[in-house]
Write a protein that holds these residues in place. Structure first.
Motif, short mmCIF file in Angstrom:
data_model
loop_
_atom_site.label_atom_id
_atom_site.label_comp_id
_atom_site.label_asym_id
_atom_site.label_seq_id
_atom_site.Cartn_x
_atom_site.Cartn_y
_atom_site.Cartn_z
N ILE A 49 0.84 -1.18 0.00
CA ILE A 49 0.00 0.00 0.00
C ILE A 49 0.88 1.24 0.00
O ILE A 49 1.78 1.37 0.81
N GLY A 50 0.62 2.18 -0.90
CA GLY A 50 1.33 3.45 -0.90
C GLY A 50 2.74 3.30 -1.38
O GLY A 50 3.02 2.66 -2.37
N VAL A 51 3.70 3.92 -0.63
CA VAL A 51 5.08 3.94 -1.07
C VAL A 51 5.79 2.65 -0.73
O VAL A 51 5.30 1.83 0.03
N SER A 52 7.00 2.51 -1.26
CA SER A 52 7.81 1.33 -0.94
C SER A 52 8.51 1.56 0.38
O SER A 52 8.15 2.43 1.15
N SER A 53 9.58 0.81 0.65
CA SER A 53 10.23 0.91 1.94
C SER A 53 10.88 2.26 2.16
O SER A 53 11.16 2.63 3.27
N ALA A 54 11.16 3.01 1.10
CA ALA A 54 11.58 4.38 1.30
C ALA A 54 10.39 5.15 1.84
O ALA A 54 9.27 4.96 1.43
N PHE A 103 15.84 -0.44 9.16
CA PHE A 103 14.83 -0.16 8.14
C PHE A 103 13.87 0.92 8.65
O PHE A 103 13.60 1.00 9.86
N PRO A 104 13.31 1.73 7.75
CA PRO A 104 12.35 2.75 8.17
C PRO A 104 10.92 2.24 8.21
O PRO A 104 10.59 1.21 7.61
N ASN A 105 10.07 2.97 8.93
CA ASN A 105 8.63 2.75 8.80
C ASN A 105 8.22 3.03 7.36
O ASN A 105 8.67 3.99 6.74
N ARG A 106 7.35 2.20 6.83
CA ARG A 106 6.80 2.43 5.49
C ARG A 106 5.65 3.44 5.59
O ARG A 106 4.89 3.43 6.54
N GLN A 107 5.54 4.29 4.59
CA GLN A 107 4.51 5.33 4.59
C GLN A 107 4.60 6.19 5.86
O GLN A 107 3.61 6.42 6.54
N ARG A 108 5.78 6.69 6.12
CA ARG A 108 6.00 7.39 7.39
C ARG A 108 5.14 8.65 7.50
O ARG A 108 4.60 8.94 8.58
N GLU A 109 5.02 9.44 6.46
CA GLU A 109 4.25 10.67 6.55
C GLU A 109 2.80 10.36 6.94
O GLU A 109 2.22 11.02 7.81
N LEU A 110 2.22 9.37 6.30
CA LEU A 110 0.86 8.96 6.65
C LEU A 110 0.79 8.50 8.09
O LEU A 110 -0.14 8.83 8.83
N ALA A 133 20.77 0.61 -0.20
CA ALA A 133 20.63 1.96 0.36
C ALA A 133 19.20 2.47 0.27
O ALA A 133 18.70 3.14 1.18
N GLU A 134 18.50 2.13 -0.83
CA GLU A 134 17.14 2.63 -1.02
C GLU A 134 16.13 1.93 -0.12
O GLU A 134 15.05 2.44 0.11
N ARG A 135 16.48 0.76 0.38
CA ARG A 135 15.54 -0.01 1.20
C ARG A 135 15.79 0.13 2.70
O ARG A 135 15.00 -0.37 3.51
N THR A 136 16.88 0.77 3.10
CA THR A 136 17.28 0.79 4.50
C THR A 136 17.71 2.18 4.94
O THR A 136 17.93 3.07 4.12
N HIS A 137 17.84 2.33 6.25
CA HIS A 137 18.53 3.49 6.80
C HIS A 137 20.04 3.29 6.75
O HIS A 137 20.80 4.22 6.99
N GLY A 138 20.47 2.07 6.48
CA GLY A 138 21.89 1.75 6.49
C GLY A 138 22.27 1.04 7.78
O GLY A 138 21.43 0.56 8.55
N LEU A 189 18.68 11.71 6.16
CA LEU A 189 18.63 10.29 5.85
C LEU A 189 17.53 10.05 4.84
O LEU A 189 16.53 10.77 4.83
N PRO A 190 17.66 9.06 3.98
CA PRO A 190 16.57 8.77 3.06
C PRO A 190 15.28 8.54 3.81
O PRO A 190 15.20 7.73 4.72
N GLY A 191 14.25 9.31 3.42
CA GLY A 191 12.95 9.09 4.02
C GLY A 191 12.73 9.77 5.34
O GLY A 191 11.68 9.63 5.93
N THR A 192 13.71 10.55 5.87
CA THR A 192 13.48 11.22 7.14
C THR A 192 13.45 12.72 7.01
O THR A 192 13.13 13.41 7.96
N GLY A 193 13.77 13.29 5.88
CA GLY A 193 13.78 14.73 5.73
C GLY A 193 12.61 15.21 4.92
O GLY A 193 12.31 14.69 3.85
N ALA A 194 11.93 16.25 5.39
CA ALA A 194 10.75 16.75 4.69
C ALA A 194 11.11 17.38 3.36
O ALA A 194 10.26 17.56 2.50
N SER A 195 12.38 17.72 3.16
CA SER A 195 12.77 18.40 1.93
C SER A 195 13.15 17.45 0.82
O SER A 195 13.52 17.87 -0.26
N GLU A 196 13.10 16.14 1.08
CA GLU A 196 13.53 15.19 0.06
C GLU A 196 12.51 15.11 -1.06
O GLU A 196 11.35 15.47 -0.90
#
Length: 606
Positions: free
Chosen positions: A29-34, A134-141, A249-254, A46-53
């Motif tokens: 549902i929604g975005v991928s793991s990013a 790994f990040p939460n999926r669909q973090r903004e939501l 890199a695209e699937r994880t925080h590292g 970090l990928p997926g943690t900055g509002a400016s990305e």
């Protein structure tokens, strides 16, 4: 009007989610793991943690089984059940260009004078253990959903997600985790443990393979021990940046951590009798906190934590006989905690774990207690234990006192603590951290989803009759270097980042607290007492709420800041200072909103 706009935006996001439900596999549902947007950061994002990305990655990623247009050409019978050559090799459909290395932040410390002293490169035949985060999926939501569930004016107020709902909508995709695990195995590493919520994967191998895989060089640093009277201990650190293949890199925080292998040994057998041995009135015991923070009325009415549960993040284990003597000496009768073994076997008893268990269990004497035991006090074990205490969902409130100065820890580690904390808020858990004893900000306190418990200097009788209470001079506090200012703090703090503390309890060694340590009584100070004590208090509040048909309080920060009657239950601490900040009228850095009145908090919090 601004709140109406924000709420409308949440409804729009949920409408998009609901449109997909039934047509999309639950993990897609929604975005991928990013992640989408997030809490913001003042470090390079970090990928997926900055509002400016930029625009978030969609599920049409070309990975077999990812949903969307099936760009790989492979047929599927489900999101994670490919048919064809890739059925047994998760890496076989990763395009060659995605194997190219890319720079990626890591969670390892760098040398820092007085904290991490570099001893030079690690021997190549040394072992290591590490966590991939790994990040939460669909973090903004998810952040929008969490904001609504803690808004008393929202129709979804306290409509917490179940773990299954969080797993379906926001856990890392199984497919993505499997791809990363397959890649780690292809590099000769061993997968040892996987977090219940899939936010962490623990793997191990040799330093030689580590250096070659991540294009870096592990060094050994001596870490100043943040625990009372502890000796420095060796950890891995780096002087250079890391790389990961693009698809990892695209699937994880590292890499969230890397440590020397856990030591091994045999836990010595406990000996001695459980006897009453009152230590005297030279330091505060639990009864002083009962009185000073207005708990006795709740106890008299039968609300002692029964029906609630406390989770303690531990390293090693505690001394059971010391714990029972502590209880007996202060007139506390209760059941022993449940020890939850994690990772490598525990072989030592550690002061911090003993302290946290003694004080949390004593302030919530009727509550169940679960102690989540990693093998040691290194970052790998502590982060995994924190995450598992949340993912296990057996506790209403989780406390950690293994706080580290924020500027001494790498940003990937800080953000991974926050990923776990966001899940905890979503499922209705209260997450607490000691603010630290350096008068500087600590992690995981800096996460906006953690309630940061600072320190005061309490002068009171053994039964808690207060003479004075002022800010403790070393109460960990200040502005975070990791996270944007949360909405619930904007009216109190003129800062570009999250500010700490949120509240405070007795912590000063000038008027110390008792603990039973290795068959004798010792008196200490530190916010290591404040956080577990407040965890017991939250359990008592939850006991009251359960008896009145209300859900557990969960994520405290929005309500204690923004709900006027709840905020008024905190006693303002207006005197005292750290070397950097002074206490004053209203919110302040060393003591936050002040000291809690637990009976008033239980009766008032919505």
């Amino acid at each position: 009007m601004e709140g109406t706009v924000a709420y409308t935006r949440r409804i729009a996001s949920w409408a998009a989610l609901l449109t997909c439900v039934g047509a999309c596999p639950s993990e897609d549902i929604g975005v991928s793991s990013a992640t989408e947007g997030g809490s913001g950061t003042t470090d390079s994002a970090l990928p997926g943690t900055g509002a400016s990305e930029g625009v978030p990655t969609t599920t049409n990623s070309g990975v077999s089984g990812s949903g969307g247009d099936n760009l790989t050409g492979w047929e599927t019978t489900g999101a994670d059940d490919p048919v064809g050559p890739c059925a047994t090799d998760p890496l076989c459909d990763i395009p060659p260009e995605e194997h190219e290395p890319t720079n990626k932040p890591d969670g390892l410390p760098s040398p820092l004078p007085g904290v991490y002293d570099d001893l030079g490169p690690a021997p190549l035949d040394n072992g290591f253990r590490s966590l991939m985060g790994f990040p939460n999926r669909q973090r903004e939501l998810l952040e929008e959903r969490v904001a609504a569930m803690y808004d008393p004016d929202s129709p979804s107020f306290r409509d917490y997600l179940t773990v299954d709902e969080w797993m379906a909508d926001h856990a890392p995709r199984t497919k993505d985790v499997d791809i990363v695990k397959a890649w780690l195995k292809s590099r000769g590493f061993t997968i040892n443990y996987e977090a219940k919520n899939r936010l962490l994967v623990h793997f191990s191998g040799s330093v030689k393979d580590f250096n070659e895989t991540f294009d870096t060089e592990l060094h050994i640093c001596m870490r100043k021990n943040p625990l009372h009277s502890g000796d420095p201990f060796p950890v891995y650190c780096t002087l250079e940046s890391f790389t990961l293949p693009i698809f990892v890199a695209e699937r994880t925080h590292g890499l969230a951590t890397a440590d020397l292998p856990a030591e091994t040994g045999t836990l010595t057998k406990e000996v001695g009798d459980v006897v009453e041995d009152y230590p005297g009135d030279d330091a505060h015991g639990p009864p002083a906190f009962y009185g000073a923070y207005n708990m006795n009325k709740l106890f008299a009415d039968g609300y002692d934590g029964t029906g609630s549960a406390i989770g303690v993040v531990g390293a090693g284990t505690y001394h059971t006989i010391d714990l029972q003597i502590f209880w007996k000496s202060f007139g506390i009768e209760r059941e022993l905690p449940t020890r939850v073994a994690l990772m490598e076997p525990v072989f030592e008893r550690i002061t911090e774990t003993s302290l946290d268990t003694q004080w949390s269990s004593s302030l919530g004497p009727g509550a169940d207690v679960f102690v989540y035991e990693g093998p040691d006090a290194r970052n790998t074990a502590l982060l995994f234990a924190w995450n598992e205490a949340i993912g296990d969902n057996k506790a209403d409130v989780v406390t950690t006192s293994f706080a580290h100065r924020e500027d001494a820890e790498a940003k990937t580690l800080r953000h991974q603590y926050d990923e776990s904390a966001l899940m905890g808020a979503a499922i209705g858990m209260t997450l607490l951290s000691a603010s630290g004893d350096s008068a500087n900000p600590d992690t995981p306190c800096s996460s906006p989803y953690v309630t940061c418990v600072g320190g005061t200097n309490l002068v009171a009788t053994p039964t808690g009759v207060i003479s004075s209470e002022r800010a403790w001079s070393m109460s960990g506090s200040g502005n975070s270097k990791s996270f944007a200012p949360p909405y619930w703090q904007e009216a109190d703090v003129d800062s570009e980042t999250r500010a700490m503390c949120d509240l405070a309890l007795s912590s000063s060694p000038e008027n110390p607290m008792w603990m039973r340590r290795w068959k004798k009584w010792e008196a200490y100070g530190g916010t290591s007492f404040a956080s577990p004590a407040f965890a017991g208090m939250v359990a008592v509040v939850n006991s009251y709420r359960k008896a009145h048909g209300k859900p557990r309080v969960g994520y405290l920060n929005p309500v204690i800041y923004l709900h006027g009657p709840t905020r008024a239950t905190f006693r303002d601490i207006t005197k005292g200072a750290t070397p950097y900040h002074s206490a004053g009228v209203g919110w302040d850095y060393p003591t936050g909103l002040g000291a809690p009145d637990i009976a008033a908090l239980a009766a008032t919090i919505p």
